[in-house]
Design an enzyme around this catalytic site. Structure first.
Site, short mmCIF file in Angstrom:
data_model
loop_
_atom_site.label_atom_id
_atom_site.label_comp_id
_atom_site.label_asym_id
_atom_site.label_seq_id
_atom_site.Cartn_x
_atom_site.Cartn_y
_atom_site.Cartn_z
N GLY A 47 0.75 -1.43 -0.20
CA GLY A 47 0.04 0.05 0.16
C GLY A 47 0.68 1.45 -0.04
O GLY A 47 0.41 2.14 -0.50
N ASP A 103 0.73 3.50 4.46
CA ASP A 103 -0.28 4.26 3.73
C ASP A 103 -1.45 4.73 4.69
O ASP A 103 -1.72 5.78 4.65
CB ASP A 103 -0.76 3.32 2.60
CG ASP A 103 -1.24 1.97 3.44
OD1 ASP A 103 -1.00 1.54 4.50
OD2 ASP A 103 -1.87 1.13 2.51
N ASP A 106 -4.80 2.31 10.53
CA ASP A 106 -6.38 2.05 10.95
C ASP A 106 -6.66 1.67 12.35
O ASP A 106 -6.52 2.44 13.20
CB ASP A 106 -6.95 1.04 9.93
CG ASP A 106 -8.33 0.82 10.15
OD1 ASP A 106 -8.88 1.21 10.94
OD2 ASP A 106 -8.76 -0.35 9.32
N ARG A 169 -5.18 0.70 -6.76
CA ARG A 169 -4.13 1.13 -6.37
C ARG A 169 -3.46 2.27 -7.17
O ARG A 169 -3.02 3.46 -6.61
CB ARG A 169 -3.11 0.40 -6.19
CG ARG A 169 -3.03 -1.09 -5.10
CD ARG A 169 -1.69 -1.60 -4.74
NE ARG A 169 -2.19 -3.05 -4.13
CZ ARG A 169 -2.21 -3.21 -2.71
NH1 ARG A 169 -2.05 -2.12 -2.18
NH2 ARG A 169 -2.22 -4.21 -2.44
P1 5GP Z 1 -4.16 -1.44 10.80
O1 5GP Z 1 -3.15 -2.57 11.22
O2 5GP Z 1 -3.68 -0.27 11.13
O3 5GP Z 1 -5.51 -1.85 10.97
O4 5GP Z 1 -4.39 -1.45 9.25
C1 5GP Z 1 -3.09 -1.46 8.60
C2 5GP Z 1 -3.14 -1.91 7.06
O5 5GP Z 1 -4.56 -2.07 6.72
C3 5GP Z 1 -3.02 -0.72 6.11
O6 5GP Z 1 -1.55 -0.58 6.05
C4 5GP Z 1 -3.83 -0.85 5.08
O7 5GP Z 1 -2.75 -1.73 4.14
C5 5GP Z 1 -5.01 -1.62 5.25
N1 5GP Z 1 -6.08 -0.78 5.74
C6 5GP Z 1 -6.59 -0.26 6.78
N2 5GP Z 1 -7.67 0.65 6.36
C7 5GP Z 1 -7.80 0.52 5.13
C8 5GP Z 1 -8.68 1.28 4.14
O8 5GP Z 1 -9.41 1.87 4.48
N3 5GP Z 1 -8.54 0.78 2.86
C9 5GP Z 1 -7.34 -0.03 2.42
N4 5GP Z 1 -7.45 -0.40 1.02
N5 5GP Z 1 -6.79 -0.64 3.17
C10 5GP Z 1 -6.58 -0.37 4.44
MG MG Z 2 -3.47 -3.30 2.36
#
Ligand code: 5GP
Ligand code: MG
Length: 185
Positions: A47, A103, A106, A169
């Protein structure tokens, strides 16, 4: 799905122009903070690759880049909370000033795990530069990035490196997909 990516987008959240302004501001700040540190930018695949390509060119002091691949989402839209290291760094980070470029933050689970891992390898410092931070009501992420591009609402977003099932992407902006796109899957 029609032939054009654009037609699957419900709304644009961050335009190309806004992205350029965000990235150049981040690059300027990093250039000041890391002027004599030759930072290692760790790009989290896949990402972050587009963001990192732009960010590096906005950094005006010497820096290096390396890549790491992790999987946390699989092909779906929900976080699994499990972070797998698919590809590790090639660079020895001991004594290095590391900036992990992501990227989107979340839940922050992925980044928290990576920071811990790289700290454990005796990096001189480990900071996070998140292009986007998702605002989730009532939730506090396990880490706060030193550099944040901008905040986005708690929706699933695509574009500028961010995928849905490996697609979208290559959208030059950040947007939200039409709900029927998920329904088709
Ligand atoms: P986390 O561990 O912070 O929950 O998520 C990390 C990864 O989940 C990000 O680096 C990304 O690759 C993916 N991700 C989280 N939220 C989104 C979103 O709204 N859209 C997309 N495409 N990927 C997300
Ligand atoms: Mg991803």
């Amino acid at each position: 799905m029609s032939g054009r990516l654009d037609s699957d987008i419900e709304k644009v959240l961050i335009s190309e122009e806004e992205i350029a302004a965000i990235v150049s501001r981040l690059g300027e700040r990093i250039s000041v903070d890391y002027a004599d540190k030759n930072p290692l930018i760790v790009s989290v695949l896949r990402g972050a690759f587009i963001f990192v390509a732009d960010l590096m060119r906005a950094i005006t002091v010497p820096c290096n880049v390396d890549f790491m691949a992790v999987s946390s989402y699989g092909d779906g839209v929900k976080s699994t909370g499990v972070v797998n290291i698919v590809k590790d760094l090639s660079t020895d980070v001991a004594g290095r000033y590391v900036i992990i470029a992501e990227d989107i933050l979340d839940t922050g689970l992925t980044l928290a795990r990576l920071v811990e891992l790289i700290r454990g390898r005796d990096a001189a410092s480990v900071e996070v530069c998140a292009f986007l931070v998702k605002d989730i009501e009532g939730y506090t992420a396990p880490l706060s990035p030193k550099y944040v591009g901008t905040h986005v609402p708690n929706e699933f977003i695509v574009g500028y490196g961010l995928d849905y099932a490996e697609g979208y992407r290559n959208l030059p902006y950040v947007g939200v997909l039409k709900p029927e796109v998920y329904a088709e899957k």
